[in-house]
Enzyme design. Sequence first.
Site, PDB file in Angstrom:
ATOM      1  N   ARG A  30     -14.480  -2.794  34.245  1.00 21.28           N
ATOM      2  CA  ARG A  30     -13.756  -1.568  33.639  1.00 21.28           C
ATOM      3  C   ARG A  30     -12.208  -1.707  33.166  1.00 21.28           C
ATOM      4  NH1 ARG A  30     -15.898   4.075  34.851  1.00 21.28           N
ATOM      5  NH2 ARG A  30     -17.994   3.811  34.906  1.00 21.28           N
ATOM      6  N   ARG A  34      -9.314   4.236  30.990  1.00 25.33           N
ATOM      7  CA  ARG A  34      -8.230   5.406  30.950  1.00 25.33           C
ATOM      8  C   ARG A  34      -6.973   4.995  31.390  1.00 25.33           C
ATOM      9  NH1 ARG A  34     -12.696   9.250  33.384  1.00 25.33           N
ATOM     10  NH2 ARG A  34     -13.114   7.203  33.872  1.00 25.33           N
ATOM     11  N   ARG A  43      -9.141   6.385  22.207  1.00 27.95           N
ATOM     12  CA  ARG A  43     -10.222   7.180  22.688  1.00 27.95           C
ATOM     13  C   ARG A  43     -10.138   8.517  21.800  1.00 27.95           C
ATOM     14  NH1 ARG A  43     -11.776  10.978  25.923  1.00 27.95           N
ATOM     15  NH2 ARG A  43     -13.259  10.943  27.198  1.00 27.95           N
ATOM     16  N   ASP A  80     -21.339   1.388  27.331  1.00 26.14           N
ATOM     17  CA  ASP A  80     -21.740   2.225  28.552  1.00 26.14           C
ATOM     18  C   ASP A  80     -23.225   1.736  28.858  1.00 26.14           C
ATOM     19  OD1 ASP A  80     -20.306   3.965  30.405  1.00 26.14           O
ATOM     20  OD2 ASP A  80     -22.658   4.549  30.232  1.00 26.14           O
ATOM     21  N   TYR A 156     -30.225   7.732  36.557  1.00 26.07           N
ATOM     22  CA  TYR A 156     -29.486   8.746  35.753  1.00 26.07           C
ATOM     23  C   TYR A 156     -30.199   9.401  34.732  1.00 26.07           C
ATOM     24  CZ  TYR A 156     -24.784   7.137  36.813  1.00 26.07           C
ATOM     25  OH  TYR A 156     -23.466   6.756  37.467  1.00 26.07           O
TER      26      TYR A 156
HETATM   27  O1  CP3 Z   1     -15.996  -2.923  32.096  1.00 23.43           O
HETATM   28  C1  CP3 Z   1     -15.593  -2.406  31.282  1.00 23.43           C
HETATM   29  O2  CP3 Z   1     -14.425  -2.466  30.779  1.00 23.43           O
HETATM   30  C2  CP3 Z   1     -16.733  -2.176  30.168  1.00 23.43           C
HETATM   31  C3  CP3 Z   1     -17.139  -0.888  29.868  1.00 23.43           C
HETATM   32  C4  CP3 Z   1     -17.982  -0.094  30.642  1.00 23.43           C
HETATM   33  C5  CP3 Z   1     -17.964   1.396  31.006  1.00 23.43           C
HETATM   34  N1  CP3 Z   1     -18.843   1.583  31.669  1.00 23.43           N
HETATM   35  C6  CP3 Z   1     -16.989   2.262  29.981  1.00 23.43           C
HETATM   36  C7  CP3 Z   1     -16.767   3.482  30.673  1.00 23.43           C
HETATM   37  C8  CP3 Z   1     -18.952  -0.905  31.704  1.00 23.43           C
HETATM   38  C9  CP3 Z   1     -19.458  -2.059  32.026  1.00 23.43           C
HETATM   39  C10 CP3 Z   1     -19.499   0.620  32.232  1.00 23.43           C
HETATM   40  C11 CP3 Z   1     -20.714   0.603  33.145  1.00 23.43           C
HETATM   41  C12 CP3 Z   1     -21.072   1.898  33.833  1.00 23.43           C
HETATM   42  N2  CP3 Z   1     -21.382   2.865  33.190  1.00 23.43           N
HETATM   43  C13 CP3 Z   1     -21.576   1.937  35.149  1.00 23.43           C
HETATM   44  C14 CP3 Z   1     -21.783   0.453  36.024  1.00 23.43           C
HETATM   45  C15 CP3 Z   1     -20.797   0.209  36.690  1.00 23.43           C
HETATM   46  C16 CP3 Z   1     -20.206   1.223  37.752  1.00 23.43           C
HETATM   47  O3  CP3 Z   1     -18.996   1.956  37.338  1.00 23.43           O
HETATM   48  O4  CP3 Z   1     -20.930   1.761  38.591  1.00 23.43           O
HETATM   49  C17 CP3 Z   1     -22.236   3.345  35.056  1.00 23.43           C
HETATM   50  C18 CP3 Z   1     -23.015   3.742  36.490  1.00 23.43           C
HETATM   51  C19 CP3 Z   1     -21.776   3.670  34.044  1.00 23.43           C
HETATM   52  C20 CP3 Z   1     -22.259   5.207  33.838  1.00 23.43           C
HETATM   53  C21 CP3 Z   1     -20.763   6.052  33.560  1.00 23.43           C
HETATM   54  N3  CP3 Z   1     -19.996   6.104  32.424  1.00 23.43           N
HETATM   55  C22 CP3 Z   1     -20.253   7.058  34.264  1.00 23.43           C
HETATM   56  C23 CP3 Z   1     -20.951   7.519  35.651  1.00 23.43           C
HETATM   57  C24 CP3 Z   1     -19.309   7.369  33.714  1.00 23.43           C
HETATM   58  C25 CP3 Z   1     -18.377   8.613  34.081  1.00 23.43           C
HETATM   59  C26 CP3 Z   1     -17.305   8.235  35.449  1.00 23.43           C
HETATM   60  C27 CP3 Z   1     -16.093   8.002  34.783  1.00 23.43           C
HETATM   61  O5  CP3 Z   1     -15.635   6.886  35.203  1.00 23.43           O
HETATM   62  O6  CP3 Z   1     -15.447   8.697  33.959  1.00 23.43           O
HETATM   63  C28 CP3 Z   1     -19.015   6.655  32.601  1.00 23.43           C
HETATM   64  C29 CP3 Z   1     -17.898   6.871  31.462  1.00 23.43           C
HETATM   65  C30 CP3 Z   1     -17.114   5.634  31.083  1.00 23.43           C
HETATM   66  N4  CP3 Z   1     -17.743   4.467  31.103  1.00 23.43           N
HETATM   67  C31 CP3 Z   1     -15.748   5.567  30.904  1.00 23.43           C
HETATM   68  C32 CP3 Z   1     -15.629   4.142  30.511  1.00 23.43           C
HETATM   69  C33 CP3 Z   1     -14.208   3.610  30.035  1.00 23.43           C
HETATM   70  C34 CP3 Z   1     -14.717   6.709  31.010  1.00 23.43           C
HETATM   71  C35 CP3 Z   1     -15.013   7.595  29.704  1.00 23.43           C
HETATM   72  C36 CP3 Z   1     -13.890   8.082  29.099  1.00 23.43           C
HETATM   73  O7  CP3 Z   1     -12.919   7.323  28.726  1.00 23.43           O
HETATM   74  O8  CP3 Z   1     -13.474   9.361  29.380  1.00 23.43           O
END
Ligand code: CP3
Length: 356
Positions: A30, A34, A43, A80, A156
Amino acid sequence: MSIANPPPLQPMLARLMGETTEKTPFWLMRQAGRYLPEYQAVRQKAGGFLELCLNPDLASQVTLQPIERFDMDGAILFSDILILAYGLGQNLRFDEGIGPILTPIRDLSGIHALNHSGFESKIAPVLETIKNLKRALTPSKTLIGFAGAPWTVTSYMIEGKTSRDFRHSKQFAFTQPDQFQILLDMVTDHTIIYLTRQIEAGVDCVQIFDSWAGMLDEESFTHFVIKPTQKIISALKTRFPACPIICFPRHAGLLLENFCQACPADAINLDPSVPLDVALKLKETHIVQGNLDPIRLLSGGPDLEKTILRWLDKMGNNRYIFNLGHGILPETPPEHVTRLAKVIKDHGIGNDALSK
Ligand code: CP3
């Protein structure tokens, strides 16, 4: 065709191939997100998170932002894991402050309501992002593709949102095992297609995120985590034997050993609960990646530095890639990441460089 100047081998790829390198390569799960003001700006321009994932120009920009600021060795494709569910025709949105919301699948009719005929066209923007990145990235940087592991993505799709105990997914699996298997197989087969397309588009390695692997008992872990992961690894290795695969079976606990014995991944990302001694032992069979607690990075200070150095010193100069044990938290001050990068880069060139 003669190759006059072969591209320099990437430090991260070198480590994934078992080579010894002077510096420990690093990237952070990640790392685009943010906590970076420049991410927030892009974004906002995209209109939303899903829109950002599906906009190749903007997704490429945010992928590169942390590399420009902190000079990581790996750039992870900005996307994602739930793009797979979107590709299978499930309704997906991301609500501010809540996270992903999907139309939950609870029975066979929910599975039949999916429409995967549009899968390839729905994932096309992500592949476009990879092609952009391949052109834009310095050749020494490793481009990391990824997908969620079938259990995590399927859960999910069943829950419809982040869950505490995954009771709907487990109940589905335990009360409708045949239907659950149909969905798990559909996700597994499309994950193989998705990762195949990412490798064809140019990623240098792939990571499979099983964030909820730790929610299962041994029996379920074998069938929902190990088996589908084996299927993905075997399909990818048949087609792309040289493309390294990193697995992240988060919080697998004692089942980590079963996972590592059964799944011939090149590398394993460890969560923060895995002890240093276990990581050292694991180096004999796998490349190890991880496992700094993201809250140590959020906290910063001398503790952060001490913890990073302890792992760098012990893990040595091969078979290890520095990373977090889970994704970076949005509240993390970017200066803490600057410090982390400096500590890692200066490691081994004398402690004086670290005193400032
Ligand atoms: O690592 C990186 O920089 C690459 C991008 C990436 C994202 N999600 C961007 C993201 C990767 C590799 C993921 C994987 C992901 N997504 C996982 C597996 C890893 C983990 O964290 O357990 C999971 C379970 C998800 C599903 C997901 N996406 C959730 C549960 C959420 C909401 C929680 C949160 O952090 O807001 C997301 C949203 C998400 N994915 C964001 C980002 C940058 C935040 C979105 C935003 O900008 O509002």
